[in-house]
Design a protein around this motif. Structure first.
Motif, short mmCIF file in Angstrom:
data_model
loop_
_atom_site.label_atom_id
_atom_site.label_comp_id
_atom_site.label_asym_id
_atom_site.label_seq_id
_atom_site.Cartn_x
_atom_site.Cartn_y
_atom_site.Cartn_z
N THR A 163 0.83 -1.21 0.00
CA THR A 163 0.00 0.00 0.00
C THR A 163 0.86 1.26 0.00
O THR A 163 0.52 2.24 -0.66
N ILE A 164 1.98 1.23 0.72
CA ILE A 164 2.89 2.38 0.71
C ILE A 164 3.44 2.59 -0.71
O ILE A 164 3.48 3.72 -1.22
N ALA A 165 3.86 1.50 -1.36
CA ALA A 165 4.42 1.60 -2.71
C ALA A 165 3.38 2.10 -3.70
O ALA A 165 3.68 2.93 -4.58
N ALA A 166 2.14 1.61 -3.59
CA ALA A 166 1.08 2.04 -4.49
C ALA A 166 0.76 3.52 -4.29
O ALA A 166 0.53 4.27 -5.24
N TYR A 167 0.77 3.95 -3.03
CA TYR A 167 0.53 5.37 -2.74
C TYR A 167 1.64 6.23 -3.33
O TYR A 167 1.38 7.29 -3.91
N TYR A 168 2.88 5.78 -3.21
CA TYR A 168 4.01 6.51 -3.79
C TYR A 168 3.85 6.64 -5.31
O TYR A 168 4.06 7.71 -5.87
N LEU A 169 3.49 5.54 -5.96
CA LEU A 169 3.30 5.60 -7.41
C LEU A 169 2.20 6.59 -7.76
O LEU A 169 2.34 7.41 -8.68
N TYR A 172 3.49 10.17 -7.45
CA TYR A 172 4.45 10.54 -8.48
C TYR A 172 3.81 10.62 -9.86
O TYR A 172 4.28 11.37 -10.72
N LEU A 173 2.75 9.86 -10.09
CA LEU A 173 2.04 9.98 -11.37
C LEU A 173 1.29 11.30 -11.46
O LEU A 173 1.09 11.84 -12.56
N LYS A 174 0.86 11.84 -10.34
CA LYS A 174 0.14 13.11 -10.34
C LYS A 174 1.06 14.32 -10.17
O LYS A 174 0.64 15.46 -10.37
N ALA A 175 2.31 14.09 -9.78
CA ALA A 175 3.27 15.19 -9.62
C ALA A 175 3.94 15.47 -10.96
O ALA A 175 3.96 14.62 -11.86
N PRO A 176 4.54 16.64 -11.12
CA PRO A 176 5.31 16.91 -12.34
C PRO A 176 6.49 15.93 -12.45
O PRO A 176 6.98 15.42 -11.44
N ARG A 177 6.90 15.68 -13.65
CA ARG A 177 8.10 14.87 -13.87
C ARG A 177 9.26 15.49 -13.10
O ARG A 177 9.51 16.70 -13.20
N LEU A 178 9.97 14.67 -12.30
CA LEU A 178 10.97 15.22 -11.39
C LEU A 178 12.05 16.04 -12.10
O LEU A 178 12.54 17.03 -11.56
N THR A 245 3.90 -8.35 -17.11
CA THR A 245 3.64 -9.10 -15.89
C THR A 245 4.59 -8.71 -14.76
O THR A 245 4.16 -8.56 -13.60
N LEU A 246 5.86 -8.51 -15.07
CA LEU A 246 6.86 -8.22 -14.04
C LEU A 246 7.58 -6.90 -14.30
O LEU A 246 8.72 -6.70 -13.88
N TYR A 247 6.89 -5.98 -14.96
CA TYR A 247 7.55 -4.72 -15.28
C TYR A 247 6.50 -3.69 -15.68
O TYR A 247 5.62 -3.97 -16.48
N TYR A 248 6.59 -2.51 -15.07
CA TYR A 248 5.78 -1.37 -15.49
C TYR A 248 6.72 -0.24 -15.89
O TYR A 248 7.73 0.00 -15.23
N ARG A 249 6.36 0.45 -16.95
CA ARG A 249 7.10 1.66 -17.31
C ARG A 249 6.13 2.76 -17.71
O ARG A 249 5.26 2.54 -18.56
N PHE A 250 6.28 3.91 -17.10
CA PHE A 250 5.50 5.10 -17.45
C PHE A 250 6.45 6.05 -18.17
O PHE A 250 7.27 6.73 -17.56
N HIS A 251 6.35 6.07 -19.51
CA HIS A 251 7.32 6.78 -20.33
C HIS A 251 7.30 8.28 -20.07
O HIS A 251 8.35 8.92 -20.06
N HIS A 252 6.11 8.86 -19.90
CA HIS A 252 6.01 10.31 -19.74
C HIS A 252 6.58 10.78 -18.41
O HIS A 252 6.91 11.96 -18.25
N LYS A 253 6.71 9.88 -17.43
CA LYS A 253 7.32 10.22 -16.15
C LYS A 253 8.72 9.64 -16.01
O LYS A 253 9.41 9.91 -15.02
N ASN A 254 9.12 8.82 -16.97
CA ASN A 254 10.41 8.11 -16.93
C ASN A 254 10.53 7.27 -15.66
O ASN A 254 11.57 7.28 -14.98
N LEU A 255 9.47 6.53 -15.34
CA LEU A 255 9.41 5.67 -14.16
C LEU A 255 9.46 4.21 -14.57
O LEU A 255 8.71 3.77 -15.45
N ASP A 256 10.32 3.43 -13.91
CA ASP A 256 10.41 1.98 -14.10
C ASP A 256 10.11 1.30 -12.77
O ASP A 256 10.63 1.71 -11.73
N LEU A 257 9.32 0.23 -12.80
CA LEU A 257 8.99 -0.53 -11.59
C LEU A 257 9.15 -2.01 -11.88
O LEU A 257 8.65 -2.51 -12.90
N TYR A 258 9.85 -2.74 -10.97
CA TYR A 258 10.09 -4.15 -11.23
C TYR A 258 10.55 -4.86 -9.95
O TYR A 258 11.11 -4.24 -9.05
N PRO A 259 10.31 -6.19 -9.87
CA PRO A 259 10.89 -7.00 -8.80
C PRO A 259 12.30 -7.42 -9.19
O PRO A 259 12.64 -7.47 -10.38
#
Length: 416
Positions: A163-169, A172-178, A245-259
């Motif tokens: 839940t902490i990780a989902a909240y962080y995502l 960051y999706l609603k914030a400007p690109r860092l 399945t084991l990877y998310y990428r949000f190109h407009h935010k340049n975010l990568d998520l993976y185990p």
């Protein structure tokens, strides 16, 4: 939820506005206002029209309403851990008793706790208008950047971390690109969320799976966000996200998520927003002997059997240090944002959870370090029955575990 259900956009001409009796100056002013992010004093990404998607004011609101009906509220003491860890309460206006976890009953309704504590809204106290930035800089609010949680089994450690990780995502999706608001982050630098355990398969099972279920749940906030990105992709003929399945990428935010497995070559080098490690106490670790030499811990661990090269596997200290190093850039930039009065972008965070193995395991050592005055780690050691209201010390399962092996039960459920 289908593509045809999404609103169609068309090019608006000057004549359209005037024919409708509108005022061109008012129209331009409204367009400028809607493109402006008041929290960071920057312009939104105008390609992604996510204005109709709400941004949670804090973790409590994210879990209770924003994320969607599939996400259950955390236990009261988990909520206590979250608003302390994330710095989302006002120490000036909150009842002093609720600043101590021992004063939060295990079976307390988390919504009651959320109403009694002065939770910040987008980094601002609704009662006294103090901002998180000013309270962090004044020393009133500790800007924690690490969770050290030693807890008994069945205490909901993994789901809480998810839940902490989902909240962080979400934030960051609603914030400007860092890279657009941070001087030290290049536009081409990927920012990552990494989930680690003893093996890659356990990282998937223990951390990635509960996290991805929140993201992929029907009716979730994230599903609505994917629709917005899909619509924008159609309009601009551009891919804004990759969903595997084991990877998310949000190109407009340049975010990568993976185990990830705990391999030295894969943990080093990334610039991270979030790192999470499950079972950190059960990683091999090195201890300093009385003679000053370094000895390998001799505890046998059946979880380590894996096809990966053991020479590449990082021990507990190496895993933790690799994640800490990779979070330094974002932590430094968020501190700079505080100095500019920006309070709503979360800092780089390291989430470490486990039941204990020994008093010398890595998480137990981190727990002792967290008691130091200048530490930015929130350290907690709690038995199962002091987090989860579903269990008591007299629960049949726990009582039977103590009957069979008091020492093992005290370690596994008593977190001791």
């Amino acid at each position: 939820g289908k593509e045809e259900d999404l609103p169609k956009k068309k090019k608006i001409r000057r004549s359209d506005i005037l024919d409708a009796g509108g005022d061109l100056d008012d129209f331009i002013w409204k367009a400028m206002r809607e493109s402006y992010d008041p929290h960071t004093n920057t312009v939104r990404d105008l390609r992604i029209d996510d204005r109709d998607l709400p941004v949670a004011e804090n973790y409590f609101q994210f879990c209770s309403t924003t994320a969607g009906p599939s996400l259950k509220m955390p236990f009261a003491r988990q909520l206590w851990g979250a608003y302390n860890l994330l710095g989302e309460y006002c120490p000036r206006c909150s009842p002093k008793k609720f600043l101590n976890i021992e004063n939060v009953p295990v079976d307390m309704d988390p919504k009651d706790l959320g109403r009694k504590v002065a939770l910040l809204k987008d980094g601002v106290c609704p009662r006294c208008s103090a901002t998180k930035a000013e309270m962090v800089l004044s020393g009133e609010l500790r800007d924690y950047n690490q969770l050290v949680l030693i807890a008994g089994q069945r205490a909901g450690k993994s789901s809480f971390t998810a839940t902490i990780a989902a909240y962080y995502l979400h934030r960051y999706l609603k914030a400007p690109r860092l890279s657009t608001i941070c001087r030290g982050i290049q536009d081409f630098t990927p920012l990552t969320f990494t989930f680690v355990a003893l093996t890659a398969s356990r990282a998937v099972k223990l951390l990635w799976s509960p996290f991805s279920k929140i993201i992929e749940a029907q009716g979730s906030w994230f599903q609505e966000y994917f629709k917005v990105l899909h619509h924008a992709g159609k309009m601009y003929d551009k891919e804004f996200f990759t969903f595997a399945t084991l990877y998310y990428r949000f190109h407009h935010k340049n975010l990568d998520l993976y185990p990830s497995s705990p391999l030295k070559r894969t943990l080093r080098g990334d610039t991270r927003i979030l790192g999470a490690t499950d079972e950190l106490s059960w990683f091999p670790y090195k201890i300093v002997s009385s003679s000053g030499g370094v000895d390998e811990d001799g505890e046998e661990n059946d979880n380590l059997n894996d096809e990966e090269d053991e020479r590449e596997r990082a021990n507990a200290d190496e895993v933790h240090q690799a994640l800490e190093n990779s979070l330094a850039t974002v932590r430094t930039e968020i501190l700079s944002l505080y100095k500019k009065g920006i309070s709503n972008v979360p800092t780089g965070i390291n989430l470490n959870i486990s039941s204990p193995q020994s008093e010398m395991d890595k998480l137990s050592r981190l727990l002792r370090e967290s008691s130091q005055e200048e530490s930015l780690s929130l350290g907690l050691r709690l038995p199962t029955w002091e987090i989860s209201p579903l269990y008591s010390r007299d629960h049949p399962i726990i009582r039977d575990a103590y009957r069979k092996s008091p020492k093992r039960a005290e370690r596994d459920f008593g977190a001791n």
